[in-house]
Design a protein around this motif. Structure first.
Motif, PDB file in Angstrom:
ATOM      1  N   PHE A 107       0.829  -1.202   0.000  1.00 32.12           N
ATOM      2  CA  PHE A 107       0.000   0.000   0.000  1.00 32.12           C
ATOM      3  C   PHE A 107       0.866   1.256   0.000  1.00 32.12           C
ATOM      4  CE2 PHE A 107      -1.507   3.279   2.974  1.00 32.12           C
ATOM      5  CZ  PHE A 107      -2.507   3.847   2.199  1.00 32.12           C
ATOM      6  N   LEU A 108       1.896   1.241   0.843  1.00 34.55           N
ATOM      7  CA  LEU A 108       2.743   2.420   0.954  1.00 34.55           C
ATOM      8  C   LEU A 108       3.504   2.700  -0.349  1.00 34.55           C
ATOM      9  CD1 LEU A 108       4.153   1.849   4.563  1.00 34.55           C
ATOM     10  CD2 LEU A 108       2.402   3.486   3.849  1.00 34.55           C
ATOM     11  N   ARG A 109       4.019   1.601  -0.990  1.00 40.47           N
ATOM     12  CA  ARG A 109       4.749   1.797  -2.248  1.00 40.47           C
ATOM     13  C   ARG A 109       3.813   2.318  -3.356  1.00 40.47           C
ATOM     14  NH1 ARG A 109       7.696  -2.990  -0.706  1.00 40.47           N
ATOM     15  NH2 ARG A 109       9.902  -2.476  -0.352  1.00 40.47           N
ATOM     16  N   ASN A 110       2.610   1.712  -3.453  1.00 38.59           N
ATOM     17  CA  ASN A 110       1.651   2.171  -4.481  1.00 38.59           C
ATOM     18  C   ASN A 110       1.263   3.628  -4.264  1.00 38.59           C
ATOM     19  OD1 ASN A 110       1.645  -0.295  -5.750  1.00 38.59           O
ATOM     20  ND2 ASN A 110      -0.156  -1.064  -4.627  1.00 38.59           N
ATOM     21  N   LEU A 111       1.044   3.986  -2.998  1.00 38.41           N
ATOM     22  CA  LEU A 111       0.669   5.360  -2.692  1.00 38.41           C
ATOM     23  C   LEU A 111       1.805   6.316  -3.020  1.00 38.41           C
ATOM     24  CD1 LEU A 111      -1.512   7.174  -1.558  1.00 38.41           C
ATOM     25  CD2 LEU A 111      -0.548   6.811   0.737  1.00 38.41           C
ATOM     26  N   ASN A 123       3.370  10.725  -6.356  1.00 39.89           N
ATOM     27  CA  ASN A 123       4.603  11.430  -6.695  1.00 39.89           C
ATOM     28  C   ASN A 123       5.306  11.944  -5.437  1.00 39.89           C
ATOM     29  OD1 ASN A 123       6.537  12.392  -8.517  1.00 39.89           O
ATOM     30  ND2 ASN A 123       5.563  14.412  -8.634  1.00 39.89           N
ATOM     31  N   THR A 124       5.264  11.128  -4.347  1.00 41.04           N
ATOM     32  CA  THR A 124       5.821  11.513  -3.046  1.00 41.04           C
ATOM     33  C   THR A 124       6.851  10.470  -2.629  1.00 41.04           C
ATOM     34  OG1 THR A 124       3.700  12.506  -2.466  1.00 41.04           O
ATOM     35  CG2 THR A 124       5.263  12.149  -0.672  1.00 41.04           C
ATOM     36  N   ASP A 125       7.876  10.930  -1.987  1.00 41.16           N
ATOM     37  CA  ASP A 125       8.929  10.036  -1.526  1.00 41.16           C
ATOM     38  C   ASP A 125       8.339   9.013  -0.554  1.00 41.16           C
ATOM     39  OD1 ASP A 125      11.934   9.511  -1.383  1.00 41.16           O
ATOM     40  OD2 ASP A 125      11.398   9.744   0.743  1.00 41.16           O
ATOM     41  N   GLN A 177      -1.337  18.757   3.407  1.00 39.66           N
ATOM     42  CA  GLN A 177      -1.270  19.762   2.344  1.00 39.66           C
ATOM     43  C   GLN A 177      -0.059  19.539   1.447  1.00 39.66           C
ATOM     44  OE1 GLN A 177      -3.623  21.918   1.611  1.00 39.66           O
ATOM     45  NE2 GLN A 177      -4.845  21.180   3.356  1.00 39.66           N
ATOM     46  N   ALA A 178       1.083  19.155   2.025  1.00 43.39           N
ATOM     47  CA  ALA A 178       2.289  18.867   1.250  1.00 43.39           C
ATOM     48  C   ALA A 178       2.057  17.661   0.353  1.00 43.39           C
ATOM     49  CB  ALA A 178       3.483  18.645   2.163  1.00 43.39           C
ATOM     50  N   PHE A 179       1.355  16.640   0.893  1.00 40.14           N
ATOM     51  CA  PHE A 179       1.061  15.429   0.113  1.00 40.14           C
ATOM     52  C   PHE A 179       0.169  15.779  -1.090  1.00 40.14           C
ATOM     53  CE2 PHE A 179      -1.516  11.747  -0.913  1.00 40.14           C
ATOM     54  CZ  PHE A 179      -0.579  10.731  -0.981  1.00 40.14           C
ATOM     55  N   LYS A 180      -0.859  16.572  -0.869  1.00 42.79           N
ATOM     56  CA  LYS A 180      -1.775  16.951  -1.955  1.00 42.79           C
ATOM     57  C   LYS A 180      -1.060  17.798  -3.014  1.00 42.79           C
ATOM     58  CE  LYS A 180      -6.131  16.731   0.611  1.00 42.79           C
ATOM     59  NZ  LYS A 180      -7.324  17.493   1.080  1.00 42.79           N
ATOM     60  N   ALA A 181      -0.112  18.629  -2.532  1.00 43.83           N
ATOM     61  CA  ALA A 181       0.645  19.447  -3.476  1.00 43.83           C
ATOM     62  C   ALA A 181       1.464  18.587  -4.424  1.00 43.83           C
ATOM     63  CB  ALA A 181       1.549  20.431  -2.734  1.00 43.83           C
ATOM     64  N   ASN A 182       2.046  17.454  -3.873  1.00 43.25           N
ATOM     65  CA  ASN A 182       2.797  16.538  -4.727  1.00 43.25           C
ATOM     66  C   ASN A 182       1.891  15.854  -5.734  1.00 43.25           C
ATOM     67  OD1 ASN A 182       5.233  17.101  -3.469  1.00 43.25           O
ATOM     68  ND2 ASN A 182       4.960  15.519  -1.921  1.00 43.25           N
ATOM     69  N   VAL A 183       0.690  15.505  -5.275  1.00 42.27           N
ATOM     70  CA  VAL A 183      -0.268  14.859  -6.203  1.00 42.27           C
ATOM     71  C   VAL A 183      -0.640  15.787  -7.340  1.00 42.27           C
ATOM     72  CG1 VAL A 183      -2.584  13.891  -6.398  1.00 42.27           C
ATOM     73  CG2 VAL A 183      -1.177  13.348  -4.400  1.00 42.27           C
ATOM     74  N   ASP A 184      -0.852  17.055  -7.040  1.00 39.00           N
ATOM     75  CA  ASP A 184      -1.252  18.030  -8.077  1.00 39.00           C
ATOM     76  C   ASP A 184      -0.069  18.530  -8.882  1.00 39.00           C
ATOM     77  OD1 ASP A 184      -3.850  17.773  -7.205  1.00 39.00           O
ATOM     78  OD2 ASP A 184      -3.679  19.460  -5.788  1.00 39.00           O
TER      79      ASP A 184
END
Length: 405
Positions: A352-356, A361-363, A396-403
């Motif tokens: 799950f963690l690797r797929n996410l 697009n997050t480390d 918010q940082a996670f969502k920024a990477n997604v966008d």
């Protein structure tokens, strides 16, 4: 309107009035179009010619509006001279044959044209050539008739830079009636070229002249040129009927447009222009739709954001940080499921963690840190304000990477 505005309007109206007055009183531009129409009074019309023909050949001139082929269908009842004058007179083959047959019966064909079709020239064993104004800056040609019985002064014409003449004459059958030449500044002998001939054809005769402008209003009324034109017309038989052609003409014999009357008469033309200008001014200033003012209704504001902030403030003021944290985590997990299409049943699962990590697009390390924080906060009964802020920053940082921001 202010006084200054009325001054500008007055100046504009007076300026337009002055322009209209100047344009109205401007001399009318001369129309030099070679129409050769019998009722045209422009320089290259033939109104004067037809008036003189009616005067010097009374009761013998007939104006013909139909093509020659149609007129000569009953050639036995038509006798006399068929007179053509135009910038270029070109007959169709059947029409020319009908004319030649009619001439062969003892009639006369008189054609004044700059150019003639090849079949007529071949029939009469003639050729045409151009005569140019050599060594002259201004166009100038002299025309004269060769018959000594016709007394006239040679005439000069200054409107053409070149003219046409007949070449390679059949001297046994052709009689030269007129010549043309241009003055030469050199000592060379001036060459005269034949531009008017007469030739017997069967029992009749054909007269050709390559200077049709000799029959126009401008030429006849200029100086003493009418003597030259009268000399050409003297070859017509006064006792025979003369058929004046009005079919082979460059200009229109009549105008079908109803606007011709307005546009050809100065007074009507300017009256027409003023009506158009007045209509345009009316459309600009009075053509607008007039109605009561429509009140401006302010649209209702979207209060969803304000309502959400109000509820959040209530939770925050009452110290419901665990509840706020729970809603925050639930909304984030729903975001992961709907946005990244990843199941969130086991937040500590390595797959799950690797797929996410790949899909967001997050480390991977940051993903593990965020999921570990979420797991700990879900298990705690008391959450501090600092922990809630850190969670919010991580999300918010996670969502920024997604966008991709």
């Amino acid at each position: 309107m202010s006084k200054k505005g009325w001054i500008y309007i007055t100046i504009g109206v007076l300026t337009l009035a002055a322009l209209f007055a100047m344009e109205y009183n401007k001399p009318k531009k001369i129309n030099w179009y070679p129409s050769y129409v019998s009722h045209h009074k422009i320089p290259y019309g033939t109104y004067i010619l037809n008036d003189l023909m009616e005067k010097y050949f009374p009761n013998n001139v007939l104006q013909i509006q139909k093509p020659p082929f149609e007129l000569l269908r009953r050639a036995d009842s038509i006798k006399g001279t068929y007179f053509f004058v135009n910038e270029t007179v070109s007959f169709e083959e059947a029409e020319l044959n009908a004319l030649l047959e009619w001439v062969d019966q003892g009639n006369t064909l008189f054609v004044a044209s700059d150019y003639f079709e090849k079949k007529l020239l071949d029939t009469l064993h003639l050729e045409q050539t151009n005569v140019y104004n050599d060594e002259q800056l201004e166009p100038l040609f002299y025309y004269e008739l060769v018959n000594p019985k016709i007394k006239h002064k040679r005439v000069q014409f200054t409107k053409d830079y070149y003219t046409t003449s007949f070449d390679r004459l059949d001297t046994l059958r052709t009689t030269v009636l007129g010549q043309v030449y241009s003055p030469s500044d050199s000592t060379d002998t001036t060459t005269k070229h034949v531009n008017t001939i007469k030739q017997v054809f069967g029992n009749g005769e054909i007269i050709l002249t390559s200077f049709p402008k000799a029959f126009t209003n401008y030429f006849i009324l200029k100086d003493n040129n009418q003597e030259y034109t009268a000399g050409l017309l003297s070859y017509l038989d006064k006792n025979e009927q003369i058929y004046m052609d009005n079919f082979h003409k460059s200009g229109k014999s009549f105008y079908t447009s109803p606007m011709y009357l307005f546009l050809n008469t100065k007074e009507f033309k300017w009256a027409y222009y003023l009506v158009l200008i007045g209509a345009l001014i009316y459309i600009i200033f009075e053509g607008k739709r007039k109605q009561r003012a429509i009140p401006v209704v302010t649209p209702l504001k979207n209060q969803t954001l304000a309502f959400t902030r109000t509820i959040a403030d209530m939770y925050f003021e009452k110290g419901e940080l665990p509840l706020i944290t729970k809603h925050k985590i639930d909304y984030f997990l729903e975001y992961i499921r709907s946005k990244l299409h990843v199941s969130t049943q086991n937040l500590e699962d390595e797959t799950f963690l690797r797929n996410l990590s790949l899909r967001s697009n997050t480390d991977l390390k940051e993903v593990k840190t965020l999921m570990t924080m979420i797991s700990k906060l879900k298990a705690k009964q008391y959450v501090t304000e600092t922990e809630l802020k850190n969670l919010n920053q991580k999300i918010q940082a996670f969502k920024a990477n997604v966008d991709g921001k």
